[in-house]
Scaffold this motif. Structure first.
Motif, PDB file in Angstrom:
ATOM      1  N   ASN A   4      48.454  25.305 -48.710  1.00 43.42           N
ATOM      2  CA  ASN A   4      48.748  23.924 -49.086  1.00 43.42           C
ATOM      3  C   ASN A   4      47.678  23.346 -50.003  1.00 43.42           C
ATOM      4  O   ASN A   4      47.978  22.568 -50.910  1.00 43.42           O
ATOM      5  CB  ASN A   4      48.900  23.056 -47.835  1.00 43.42           C
ATOM      6  CG  ASN A   4      50.204  23.320 -47.105  1.00 43.42           C
ATOM      7  OD1 ASN A   4      51.088  23.999 -47.624  1.00 43.42           O
ATOM      8  ND2 ASN A   4      50.338  22.789 -45.906  1.00 43.42           N
ATOM      9  N   ILE A   5      46.421  23.733 -49.786  1.00 49.26           N
ATOM     10  CA  ILE A   5      45.338  23.276 -50.664  1.00 49.26           C
ATOM     11  C   ILE A   5      45.579  23.778 -52.089  1.00 49.26           C
ATOM     12  O   ILE A   5      45.443  23.027 -53.060  1.00 49.26           O
ATOM     13  CB  ILE A   5      43.970  23.755 -50.140  1.00 49.26           C
ATOM     14  CG1 ILE A   5      43.600  22.999 -48.850  1.00 49.26           C
ATOM     15  CG2 ILE A   5      42.882  23.555 -51.196  1.00 49.26           C
ATOM     16  CD1 ILE A   5      42.370  23.553 -48.146  1.00 49.26           C
ATOM     17  N   GLU A  21      58.454  10.764 -48.639  1.00 50.30           N
ATOM     18  CA  GLU A  21      58.056  12.166 -48.693  1.00 50.30           C
ATOM     19  C   GLU A  21      59.161  13.020 -49.307  1.00 50.30           C
ATOM     20  O   GLU A  21      60.337  12.840 -49.021  1.00 50.30           O
ATOM     21  CB  GLU A  21      57.733  12.669 -47.286  1.00 50.30           C
ATOM     22  CG  GLU A  21      57.192  14.083 -47.256  1.00 50.30           C
ATOM     23  CD  GLU A  21      56.790  14.527 -45.861  1.00 50.30           C
ATOM     24  OE1 GLU A  21      57.395  15.489 -45.355  1.00 50.30           O
ATOM     25  OE2 GLU A  21      55.875  13.914 -45.288  1.00 50.30           O
ATOM     26  N   SER A  22      58.742  13.934 -50.169  1.00 51.32           N
ATOM     27  CA  SER A  22      59.694  14.845 -50.789  1.00 51.32           C
ATOM     28  C   SER A  22      59.360  16.277 -50.383  1.00 51.32           C
ATOM     29  O   SER A  22      58.207  16.613 -50.118  1.00 51.32           O
ATOM     30  CB  SER A  22      59.630  14.736 -52.321  1.00 51.32           C
ATOM     31  OG  SER A  22      60.043  13.460 -52.758  1.00 51.32           O
ATOM     32  N   ALA A  23      60.370  17.101 -50.343  1.00 49.30           N
ATOM     33  CA  ALA A  23      60.157  18.515 -50.071  1.00 49.30           C
ATOM     34  C   ALA A  23      59.826  19.233 -51.379  1.00 49.30           C
ATOM     35  O   ALA A  23      60.265  18.822 -52.456  1.00 49.30           O
ATOM     36  CB  ALA A  23      61.402  19.124 -49.435  1.00 49.30           C
ATOM     37  N   GLU A  55      63.717  16.229 -53.473  1.00 49.96           N
ATOM     38  CA  GLU A  55      63.202  17.587 -53.497  1.00 49.96           C
ATOM     39  C   GLU A  55      62.715  17.911 -54.907  1.00 49.96           C
ATOM     40  O   GLU A  55      63.355  17.550 -55.890  1.00 49.96           O
ATOM     41  CB  GLU A  55      64.305  18.571 -53.088  1.00 49.96           C
ATOM     42  CG  GLU A  55      63.841  20.019 -53.006  1.00 49.96           C
ATOM     43  CD  GLU A  55      64.938  20.917 -52.459  1.00 49.96           C
ATOM     44  OE1 GLU A  55      65.318  20.763 -51.288  1.00 49.96           O
ATOM     45  OE2 GLU A  55      65.444  21.755 -53.227  1.00 49.96           O
ATOM     46  N   MET A  56      61.574  18.577 -54.981  1.00 44.91           N
ATOM     47  CA  MET A  56      61.001  18.948 -56.271  1.00 44.91           C
ATOM     48  C   MET A  56      60.759  20.447 -56.309  1.00 44.91           C
ATOM     49  O   MET A  56      60.295  21.033 -55.331  1.00 44.91           O
ATOM     50  CB  MET A  56      59.681  18.210 -56.505  1.00 44.91           C
ATOM     51  CG  MET A  56      58.995  18.576 -57.814  1.00 44.91           C
ATOM     52  SD  MET A  56      57.423  17.707 -58.028  1.00 44.91           S
ATOM     53  CE  MET A  56      56.910  18.373 -59.619  1.00 44.91           C
ATOM     54  N   LEU A  96      53.573  17.691 -48.698  1.00 43.97           N
ATOM     55  CA  LEU A  96      52.677  17.846 -49.843  1.00 43.97           C
ATOM     56  C   LEU A  96      52.829  16.760 -50.896  1.00 43.97           C
ATOM     57  O   LEU A  96      51.873  16.427 -51.584  1.00 43.97           O
ATOM     58  CB  LEU A  96      52.893  19.206 -50.512  1.00 43.97           C
ATOM     59  CG  LEU A  96      52.373  20.440 -49.779  1.00 43.97           C
ATOM     60  CD1 LEU A  96      52.612  21.685 -50.612  1.00 43.97           C
ATOM     61  CD2 LEU A  96      50.893  20.305 -49.466  1.00 43.97           C
ATOM     62  N   ILE A  97      54.027  16.226 -51.054  1.00 43.12           N
ATOM     63  CA  ILE A  97      54.250  15.258 -52.132  1.00 43.12           C
ATOM     64  C   ILE A  97      55.057  14.071 -51.635  1.00 43.12           C
ATOM     65  O   ILE A  97      55.875  14.177 -50.709  1.00 43.12           O
ATOM     66  CB  ILE A  97      54.992  15.903 -53.333  1.00 43.12           C
ATOM     67  CG1 ILE A  97      56.251  16.640 -52.865  1.00 43.12           C
ATOM     68  CG2 ILE A  97      54.083  16.830 -54.097  1.00 43.12           C
ATOM     69  CD1 ILE A  97      57.079  17.191 -54.007  1.00 43.12           C
ATOM     70  N   ARG A  98      54.785  12.933 -52.274  1.00 44.68           N
ATOM     71  CA  ARG A  98      55.572  11.724 -52.037  1.00 44.68           C
ATOM     72  C   ARG A  98      56.072  11.222 -53.378  1.00 44.68           C
ATOM     73  O   ARG A  98      55.339  11.194 -54.364  1.00 44.68           O
ATOM     74  CB  ARG A  98      54.737  10.637 -51.357  1.00 44.68           C
ATOM     75  CG  ARG A  98      54.286  10.997 -49.958  1.00 44.68           C
ATOM     76  CD  ARG A  98      53.511   9.844 -49.314  1.00 44.68           C
ATOM     77  NE  ARG A  98      54.355   8.676 -49.100  1.00 44.68           N
ATOM     78  CZ  ARG A  98      55.163   8.509 -48.045  1.00 44.68           C
ATOM     79  NH1 ARG A  98      55.219   9.444 -47.114  1.00 44.68           N
ATOM     80  NH2 ARG A  98      55.882   7.421 -47.919  1.00 44.68           N
ATOM     81  N   ARG A  99      57.320  10.853 -53.428  1.00 43.07           N
ATOM     82  CA  ARG A  99      57.909  10.339 -54.654  1.00 43.07           C
ATOM     83  C   ARG A  99      58.697   9.091 -54.324  1.00 43.07           C
ATOM     84  O   ARG A  99      59.478   9.069 -53.380  1.00 43.07           O
ATOM     85  CB  ARG A  99      58.826  11.386 -55.306  1.00 43.07           C
ATOM     86  CG  ARG A  99      58.099  12.680 -55.648  1.00 43.07           C
ATOM     87  CD  ARG A  99      59.030  13.758 -56.172  1.00 43.07           C
ATOM     88  NE  ARG A  99      59.569  13.412 -57.473  1.00 43.07           N
ATOM     89  CZ  ARG A  99      60.864  13.452 -57.782  1.00 43.07           C
ATOM     90  NH1 ARG A  99      61.762  13.790 -56.868  1.00 43.07           N
ATOM     91  NH2 ARG A  99      61.261  13.152 -58.981  1.00 43.07           N
TER      92      ARG A  99
END
Length: 220
Positions: free
Chosen positions: A196-197, A65-67, A6-7, A58-61
């Motif tokens: 999201n954009i 996938e991360s929240a 999570e970020m 929205l993000i991958r780390r």
């Protein structure tokens, strides 16, 4: 960060009266945390922190996938119709230390209206405030949020033609912050895809800055 999957990104919105700061904060959060309405005087009189829920997709780390969580600090306008500049400056500085003192600030969002021309010296006060709050590296941690972009679109301007016709004052400011800018509609609630954009663009700015944060406002 709450956990490795999570970020959290920390943002502060700054700008003049009736630029749409609070509405922009609500759009980023996907909520109605901040009071936002048309008024002949400044609406926001104190700093307040809004938090989003978990945002997925929205993000991958590290290959997974991360929240994402978003925290936005809404601030009184600067200049303000009822509060002195020193009061606003001290209030914002204290709120930054209180809310982002430990984790740091990722981005300050300078909110300007896309449907009004930016004239010489008009943004001076707010830019000076950002410089005083963030210090010498403020350009790396500041992006411009151009609100009321829907009105510019209704007038026939695309993003490209808008920037081609923009004042030298605005173009100089965008150059100063390394062309970190986002156009934002000011509908009552932007749809999830549009939000999201915008968040992806903010994440791109933060990534370009190597995920650095300003830790200047650490707690005593």
């Amino acid at each position: 960060m709450a956990d490795s999957n999570e970020m959290t990104i920390n943002l502060v919105v700054l700008g003049k009266t009736q630029t749409g700061k609070s509405a922009a904060g609500n759009s980023l959060l996907g909520s109605a945390d901040f009071e936002s309405r048309l008024c002949p005087s400044s609406v926001t009189t104190r700093c307040s922190l809004g938090r989003s829920g978990r945002i997925s997709g929205l993000i991958r780390r590290n290959g997974r996938e991360s929240a994402l969580r978003v925290r936005v600090l809404d601030t009184p306008s600067y200049p303000h119709s009822a509060l002195g500049k020193q009061h606003v400056r001290d209030t914002v500085r204290a709120a930054l230390a209180q809310h982002f003192g430990e984790e740091g600030l990722h981005l300050a969002l300078l909110v300007l209206r896309a449907d009004l021309p930016l004239c010489p010296d008009e943004s001076h006060d707010t830019v000076q405030l950002i410089q005083e709050l963030l210090g010498p590296t403020w350009k790396d941690f500041t992006a411009v949020l151009l609100t009321h972009a829907d009105k510019a679109e209704e007038a026939g301007y695309s993003e490209e033609t808008y920037l081609h016709s923009a004042s030298s004052t605005l173009l100089s400011l965008l150059s100063t912050v390394q062309h970190k800018y986002i156009f934002l509609d000011n509908h009552n609630s932007i749809i999830k895809e549009e939000r999201n954009i915008v968040l992806r663009k903010l994440l791109n700015f933060i990534q370009r800055n190597n995920y650095q944060v300003l830790l200047k406002h650490s707690k005593e």
